[in-house]
Design a protein around this motif. Sequence first.
Motif, PDB file in Angstrom:
ATOM      1  N   GLN A  15      19.630  58.041  31.084  1.00  0.00           N
ATOM      2  CA  GLN A  15      18.164  57.975  31.075  1.00  0.00           C
ATOM      3  C   GLN A  15      17.598  57.145  29.938  1.00  0.00           C
ATOM      4  OE1 GLN A  15      16.471  62.004  31.311  1.00  0.00           O
ATOM      5  NE2 GLN A  15      15.670  61.395  33.306  1.00  0.00           N
ATOM      6  N   THR A  16      18.260  57.137  28.797  1.00  0.00           N
ATOM      7  CA  THR A  16      17.696  56.466  27.623  1.00  0.00           C
ATOM      8  C   THR A  16      18.534  55.299  27.119  1.00  0.00           C
ATOM      9  OG1 THR A  16      18.807  57.843  25.955  1.00  0.00           O
ATOM     10  CG2 THR A  16      16.757  58.700  26.908  1.00  0.00           C
ATOM     11  N   GLY A  17      19.804  55.251  27.511  1.00  0.00           N
ATOM     12  CA  GLY A  17      20.694  54.208  27.020  1.00  0.00           C
ATOM     13  C   GLY A  17      21.441  54.587  25.767  1.00  0.00           C
ATOM     14  N   VAL A  18      21.113  55.732  25.159  1.00  0.00           N
ATOM     15  CA  VAL A  18      21.814  56.186  23.958  1.00  0.00           C
ATOM     16  C   VAL A  18      22.104  57.674  24.088  1.00  0.00           C
ATOM     17  CG1 VAL A  18      20.824  54.448  22.419  1.00  0.00           C
ATOM     18  CG2 VAL A  18      19.636  56.613  22.757  1.00  0.00           C
ATOM     19  N   SER A  19      23.157  58.099  23.414  1.00  0.00           N
ATOM     20  CA  SER A  19      23.493  59.520  23.385  1.00  0.00           C
ATOM     21  C   SER A  19      24.348  59.780  22.157  1.00  0.00           C
ATOM     22  CB  SER A  19      24.260  59.935  24.648  1.00  0.00           C
ATOM     23  OG  SER A  19      25.608  59.506  24.571  1.00  0.00           O
ATOM     24  N   ALA A  20      24.681  61.027  21.955  1.00  0.00           N
ATOM     25  CA  ALA A  20      25.535  61.384  20.819  1.00  0.00           C
ATOM     26  C   ALA A  20      26.950  60.878  20.992  1.00  0.00           C
ATOM     27  CB  ALA A  20      25.551  62.911  20.635  1.00  0.00           C
TER      28      ALA A  20
END
Length: 424
Positions: A257-262
């Motif tokens: 959804q955002t293009g970034v994650s942990a």
Amino acid sequence: MSKRLAWFALAAGTAAALAAVALAWPRAEMIPSASPAAWAATPENIARGAYLARAGNCVACHTARGGAEYAGGRALDTPFGRLYGPNLTPDRATGIGHWSADDFWNALHNGRSRDARLLYPAFPYTNTTLVSRPDSDALFAYFRSLPATHRSNQPHELAFPYNQQALLALWRLLYFKPGTFTPDPRRGAEWNRGAYLVEGLGHCSACHSPRNRLGASGDTLAGGLMPTSGWYAPPLGAGARAGLGNWDKEHIVALLQTGVSARGTASGPMAEVVARSLQHLTTSDVGAMATYLKSLPASPAPAQDSPARPGEQLLAEGKRLYGSYCVDCHGAQGKGKPPAYPPLAGNHAVTLTPAVNAIRIVLNGGFPPGTKGNPRPYGMPPFGHELNDAQVAAVLSYVRASWGNAGAPVPVPEVNRYRSVPLD
């Protein structure tokens, strides 16, 4: 045998082969529309079609750089030549203004154009054949609602014999059969929705599956090199060394959804998919995709199960370079500062074989997509102008062998190979 008899024998053999193909050819299927109301230009149908077009990322292949949306012209390079996305606007001369809802369904489901011409599988009808007739009708209603753009379709540029419909017919006989999506009664509604989006409209296997020499996909989501773009689409099946099986669902949803994650960051072609398609889907649909992806069987392990550890001199040089160029963002222990700066420790994207993605990011830098959930993304600057091939290989070999990572050393020629590959 005279030349005339030889040509006659060749012609007879060719005719016999084509006749065999025709006899064995799977007949096209036609599932009728529920009613004309299903594809009528109502606000409900148009809104639903717009959403489905986003889910399928149709705009990516049907919009030229700087051109009107869905008016075609986007060049699609393949190992067999260059194809161009056609015009999907309702222009009657150059678009789909003369098409019916049945014509549109036939293209999605059977891979045939309005004139019965066989379509090339760069248009992923091997996946869109699973799209339901109601969804096809909604898509048709949406495309017919767009402003008509007069833009003639550009002829494909395929080398002989790949430009022959007879050869395409043979390919389809070997690798394509129209199908429908059948929900698995053993699974819940969320899993089935995710399977429908991933395997059908989302056509994830178009990039994330290996292809044979004839361009046919294995549909296994086991990862594959995108030969003309110079990127590697990683495996999506379960497994500790590759895939998403050991990711938390919330991290998969965040990445899509955002293009970034942990756990990582979308870059390269995937960044475009997130920006143009996935960020616009509901959290429910993205969550369904994550549920399905986490359920996939383990992807095959890399060919080199026990990679050779880099030599001490190479590790020392890589560590020195890491301390000079990488440590401020990614940390001395490779933990990063997610989501701005992704972790390198335990990041399977860093240790993939081949190492092309990591090489390209170090050489050219990159940004995750700007999205509603991450409107001001942090990026990585390019280092290709500062580091030579041996230095890039050294720092990547160090990262791939540190903090519990177990990736193979990066050969210097591999860096040089991708230094000149175009970014798009």
